[in-house]
Design a protein around this motif. Structure first.
Motif, PDB file in Angstrom:
ATOM      1  N   HIS A  55      20.352 -34.144  21.022  1.00  0.00           N
ATOM      2  CA  HIS A  55      19.027 -33.824  21.549  1.00  0.00           C
ATOM      3  C   HIS A  55      18.990 -32.363  22.013  1.00  0.00           C
ATOM      4  O   HIS A  55      18.076 -31.600  21.667  1.00  0.00           O
ATOM      5  CB  HIS A  55      18.769 -34.768  22.734  1.00  0.00           C
ATOM      6  N   ARG A 336      13.292 -43.934  19.635  1.00  0.00           N
ATOM      7  CA  ARG A 336      13.246 -42.462  19.533  1.00  0.00           C
ATOM      8  C   ARG A 336      14.440 -41.941  18.731  1.00  0.00           C
ATOM      9  O   ARG A 336      15.336 -41.273  19.273  1.00  0.00           O
ATOM     10  CB  ARG A 336      13.249 -41.847  20.937  1.00  0.00           C
ATOM     11  N   PHE A 338      16.553 -39.955  15.561  1.00  0.00           N
ATOM     12  CA  PHE A 338      16.563 -38.589  15.026  1.00  0.00           C
ATOM     13  C   PHE A 338      16.675 -38.571  13.490  1.00  0.00           C
ATOM     14  O   PHE A 338      17.155 -37.594  12.918  1.00  0.00           O
ATOM     15  CB  PHE A 338      17.734 -37.794  15.608  1.00  0.00           C
ATOM     16  N   GLY A 342      14.725 -33.334  15.083  1.00  0.00           N
ATOM     17  CA  GLY A 342      14.020 -33.238  16.359  1.00  0.00           C
ATOM     18  C   GLY A 342      13.823 -31.778  16.704  1.00  0.00           C
ATOM     19  O   GLY A 342      14.331 -30.894  16.017  1.00  0.00           O
ATOM     20  N   ARG A 346      11.764 -30.499  13.387  1.00  0.00           N
ATOM     21  CA  ARG A 346      11.575 -31.911  13.032  1.00  0.00           C
ATOM     22  C   ARG A 346      10.794 -31.991  11.717  1.00  0.00           C
ATOM     23  O   ARG A 346       9.893 -31.195  11.449  1.00  0.00           O
ATOM     24  CB  ARG A 346      10.808 -32.631  14.136  1.00  0.00           C
TER      25      ARG A 346
END
Ligand code: HEM
Length: 398
Positions: A55, A336, A338, A342, A346
């Motif tokens: 993230h 959520r 990936f 992201g 993204r």
């Protein structure tokens, strides 16, 4: 022993066929190790695997850049918008996003359903097919050509080009030969689009290529080079990814009849299934980045110039984010994942991709509700982008 030392000693590692087939245990071990460093001959890459680290990397392109030297795929200039870092990046997304909006995509519904059925018609009476070549390859490629406004008879050369870049046909590990094939293929792709652009200058049509040519970036038309650098990326980003996701999804459903039956009996569960299979399989397993400045993460020193693989698949099966992460749950809430990356990079085509997957799974299960992998076949998944090139199915049509 670190995973790197172990892989040097045993010859196994991230690109091992066994890992590609069932990556989740490998992901779990990498997450445990935290930040892993792997050596491939003279090359070295850092692997980020925990949800929070992935993230962070995706949201911090000023540290983890996707600029051109992050990966070499036959391109002469940075691909647009993938290899342009913010803030420059936003000016391209501003003009490209509307071309792939949910509304634009929804307008293709009838056409796409018709195409799926035409493809199924080609083999449905045979009672068997290689799903990959019969369905998963032609569907996204045909749609891509239609969207771009390019002739359908060019399908075969597009397929050869994307393979030439993504999986060049050279002996395993021969990096020089791979680079040569990628560069030659890249030349052919540039030449093709250069001609297509020149032609549309005189005869504009209603395809995406013409639209992009007339799109304005900061009050001026995109240059020919900018249009080329965008098309090159579309060809690489929009075909293999959907093919691999279809392969992974159908391979899973063929081997899990209870879950499949649910889709057949309740097609409204297909949207959840598309999302959950994207998470669980994460067909684009990782994305490359290059470190722009010395930085420390969890006590590990990363240096400017380090190559990093951001392992999306490992993040997507991290139980700190996904309860019961190794189970497939079509009703999973707050998914959520990936699978589309992201942060600023993204996936531009995520609405189109979801739409293709949804229509494909709906129409496929309406026509062919009951199917399984041919007896005695063990499926092989390619590393990196997880295609299943040999996916023989047997079925009775409804
Ligand atoms: C299921 C199918 C797809 C998957 C799993 C997928 C996955 C991804 C991922 C992981 C990224 C992030 C790359 C990175 O951060 O380095 C990405 C970016 C991108 N994808 Fe997709 N993709 C899919 C379909 C498509 C389609 C159909 C298109 C249509 C052209 C497309 C175009 C792009 C573009 C242009 C980018 C770069 C966006 C940017 O840099 O701003 N993708 N995709």
């Amino acid at each position: 022993m670190t995973m790197d030392e172990e892989s040097a000693a045993t010859g196994s590692g991230p690109f091992d066929p066994e890992v590609a087939r069932e990556p989740r245990p490998f992901y779990a071990r990498m997450r445990q190790e935290g930040i892993s460093r792997f050596h491939f001959g003279e090359h070295e890459a850092v692997f980020l695997t925990r949800y929070e680290d992935v993230h962070f990397a995706l949201r911090h392109p000023e540290i983890f850049s996707s600029a051109m030297d992050a990966v070499s795929i036959g391109q002469k200039r940075p691909l647009i918008p993938l290899q342009i870092d913010p803030p420059e990046h936003a000016k391209y997304r501003r003009i490209l996003d509307p071309q792939f909006s949910p509304g634009r995509v929804a307008a293709m519904d009838a056409d796409a359903r018709k195409l799926v059925n035409e493809i199924v018609d080609r083999f449905v009476d045979d009672g068997e097919c290689n799903f990959h070549t019969a369905f998963a390859v032609p569907l996204p490629c045909t749609l891509f050509l239609r969207i771009m406004g390019l002739p359908l008879e060019h399908l075969d050369r597009f397929l050869a080009w994307k393979d030439g870049i993504i999986r060049p046909d050279v002996p395993f590990g021969d990096l020089e030969a791979a680079e040569r094939v990628r560069n030659e293929t890249g030349e052919a792709i540039y030449a093709y689009f250069e001609e297509a652009i020149a032609q549309r200058e005189h005869e504009p049509d209603d395809g995406l290529l013409t639209s992009i040519m007339h799109a304005e970036v900061e009050g001026r038309r995109m240059s020919t080079e900018e249009v080329l650098d965008t098309c090159y990326l579309f060809l690489l980003g929009g075909l293999d990814t959907v093919t691999a996701t279809l392969d992974c999804s159908i391979a899973y459903l063929a081997r899990h009849p209870d879950q499949r039956r649910r889709l057949v009996e309740d097609p409204s569960s297909i949207a959840g299934a598309v999302e959950e299979l994207l998470r669980y399989e994460t067909p684009v397993t990782g994305v490359p980045r290059i470190v722009t400045q010395d930085v420390e993460m969890h006590g590990v020193q990363l240096r400017a110039g380090d190559h990093v693989t951001v392992v999306l698949g490992a993040a997507d099966t991290d139980s700190t984010e996904f309860p019961d992460a190794d189970s497939v749950d079509f009703d999973r809430q707050a998914n959520r994942h990936f699978a589309f990356g992201g942060g600023p990079h993204r996936c531009l085509g995520s609405h189109l991709a979801r739409f293709e997957l949804q229509v494909a799974l709906e129409e496929w299960h309406r026509r062919i509700p009951d199917y399984r992998v041919k007896d005695g076949v063990e499926l092989d998944y390619s590393p990196g982008i997880r295609e299943v090139a040999h996916l023989p199915l047997v079925f009775e049509a409804s």
